[in-house]
Write a protein that holds these residues in place. Structure first.
Motif, PDB file in Angstrom:
ATOM      1  N   ALA A  12       0.834  -1.210   0.000  1.00 23.92           N
ATOM      2  CA  ALA A  12       0.000   0.000   0.000  1.00 23.92           C
ATOM      3  C   ALA A  12       0.863   1.252   0.000  1.00 23.92           C
ATOM      4  O   ALA A  12       0.589   2.220  -0.723  1.00 23.92           O
ATOM      5  N   LEU A  13       1.921   1.254   0.817  1.00 21.28           N
ATOM      6  CA  LEU A  13       2.829   2.399   0.854  1.00 21.28           C
ATOM      7  C   LEU A  13       3.491   2.612  -0.501  1.00 21.28           C
ATOM      8  O   LEU A  13       3.682   3.757  -0.938  1.00 21.28           O
ATOM      9  N   LEU A  14       3.852   1.515  -1.159  1.00 20.49           N
ATOM     10  CA  LEU A  14       4.457   1.609  -2.485  1.00 20.49           C
ATOM     11  C   LEU A  14       3.521   2.308  -3.466  1.00 20.49           C
ATOM     12  O   LEU A  14       3.921   3.251  -4.166  1.00 20.49           O
ATOM     13  N   ILE A  71      11.097   0.007  -0.280  1.00 19.26           N
ATOM     14  CA  ILE A  71      10.429  -1.276  -0.550  1.00 19.26           C
ATOM     15  C   ILE A  71      11.344  -2.177  -1.372  1.00 19.26           C
ATOM     16  O   ILE A  71      11.476  -3.377  -1.099  1.00 19.26           O
ATOM     17  N   LEU A  72      12.011  -1.603  -2.376  1.00 14.97           N
ATOM     18  CA  LEU A  72      12.947  -2.372  -3.194  1.00 14.97           C
ATOM     19  C   LEU A  72      14.110  -2.871  -2.346  1.00 14.97           C
ATOM     20  O   LEU A  72      14.526  -4.038  -2.466  1.00 14.97           O
ATOM     21  N   LYS A 100      21.406  -7.404  13.118  1.00 15.07           N
ATOM     22  CA  LYS A 100      22.189  -6.468  12.306  1.00 15.07           C
ATOM     23  C   LYS A 100      21.488  -6.117  10.988  1.00 15.07           C
ATOM     24  O   LYS A 100      21.571  -4.972  10.519  1.00 15.07           O
ATOM     25  N   LEU A 101      20.775  -7.081  10.407  1.00 14.76           N
ATOM     26  CA  LEU A 101      20.038  -6.797   9.167  1.00 14.76           C
ATOM     27  C   LEU A 101      18.933  -5.776   9.427  1.00 14.76           C
ATOM     28  O   LEU A 101      18.751  -4.836   8.639  1.00 14.76           O
ATOM     29  N   ARG A 102      18.214  -5.937  10.523  1.00 13.02           N
ATOM     30  CA  ARG A 102      17.138  -4.999  10.858  1.00 13.02           C
ATOM     31  C   ARG A 102      17.692  -3.613  11.168  1.00 13.02           C
ATOM     32  O   ARG A 102      17.135  -2.610  10.720  1.00 13.02           O
ATOM     33  N   TYR A 103      18.800  -3.544  11.922  1.00 12.47           N
ATOM     34  CA  TYR A 103      19.405  -2.249  12.240  1.00 12.47           C
ATOM     35  C   TYR A 103      19.903  -1.558  10.971  1.00 12.47           C
ATOM     36  O   TYR A 103      19.733  -0.337  10.809  1.00 12.47           O
ATOM     37  N   PHE A 104      20.515  -2.313  10.080  1.00 16.77           N
ATOM     38  CA  PHE A 104      21.001  -1.729   8.826  1.00 16.77           C
ATOM     39  C   PHE A 104      19.832  -1.204   8.000  1.00 16.77           C
ATOM     40  O   PHE A 104      19.908  -0.112   7.414  1.00 16.77           O
ATOM     41  N   PHE A 105      18.748  -1.966   7.954  1.00 17.92           N
ATOM     42  CA  PHE A 105      17.582  -1.550   7.174  1.00 17.92           C
ATOM     43  C   PHE A 105      16.963  -0.279   7.760  1.00 17.92           C
ATOM     44  O   PHE A 105      16.642   0.657   7.014  1.00 17.92           O
TER      45      PHE A 105
END
Length: 249
Positions: free
Chosen positions: A149-151, A233-234, A208-213
């Motif tokens: 929806a945000l996209l 989103i991409l 670490k993946l969540r923090y980087f994102f």
């Protein structure tokens, strides 16, 4: 438990109410206000689940109500918005831009633009699958409907607040919009594992993946503003794919 058990469902109802208001604005062609109320609905959608976990009052009714609210806020509204964008993008006259008109029933629509409504179907199907899929407790299979929806809702925001000949030419190209609709429907229901932003603990090693994102999102929003939304989103999809490949190997 008394009133406490009703709090998550009350928050979910605010999501549904926000989505219903957004739907009115989308039908009337005010896509910016539609985007604002969809964002409000997604905000409530995040906090109803959080409230249910904190209060330990999860219920089957709450699960079904949450999906029904999401069908409106993150399914019907984006579909209507895509219809409106396609109708605006199509050239007037014969061919793809031809209208169906009726003076007797006081309506006109562009049949080709109805392709945008496929987002509603794909979103409803994705939510139905989510309710019966026990694999999606700590991660997602396919793009979550709020992210989709945000996209879609980012497009009228970009066109309104960050217009430019190249951007406007792309976002108001009927074939780009059709392509985006097809990609959107595919991502919603693809067998594609995507990480969730749920923290079991706050350690850097495990998250670490969540923090980087999250850090990337902040930087992108600062520099790109509304254009950052499709980029985020991409990035979300790409990071999930990279993470899954590493896990397999």
């Amino acid at each position: 438990m008394g009133f406490k058990r009703h709090i998550p469902n009350l928050i979910t109802s605010l999501n549904l109410l926000s989505g219903s208001i957004a739907l009115i604005f989308a039908v009337k062609g005010n896509l910016v206000l539609a985007a604002i109320f969809v964002a409000a609905g997604i905000f409530f959608d995040f906090f109803d689940g959080l409230a249910a976990r904190l209060l330990n009052v999860k219920s089957e009714v709450g699960l079904q109500l949450d999906s029904l609210a999401d069908v409106v806020t993150s399914g019907v509204v984006p579909g209507i918005v895509m219809y409106q964008l396609l109708a605006k993008a199509l050239p007037a006259g014969d061919g793809l831009g031809a209208d169906w008109n009726s003076t007797a029933f006081d309506f006109h629509l562009k049949p080709f633009a109805l392709i945008g409504l496929l987002i509603i179907v794909a979103s409803a199907y994705r939510l139905a699958k989510f309710n019966v899929d026990d694999r999606q407790t700590d991660s997602f299979i396919g793009l979550p409907t709020p992210a989709n929806a945000l996209l879609i809702l980012s497009l009228p925001l970009i066109l309104t607040f960050q217009p430019g000949p190249i951007i406007s030419g792309l976002l108001l190209n009927e074939w780009f919009l059709v392509g985006l609709t097809v990609v959107s429907c595919y991502l919603l229901n693809a067998e594609l594992p995507l990480f969730a932003l749920k923290f079991s603990d706050w350690s850097f090693k495990e998250n670490k993946l969540r923090y980087f994102f999250i850090l990337s999102c902040v930087v992108l929003i600062i520099f790109l503003k509304f254009i950052s939304i499709p980029v985020i989103i991409l990035l979300y999809v790409l990071l999930s794919m990279i993470s899954n490949r590493k896990a397999i190997s």
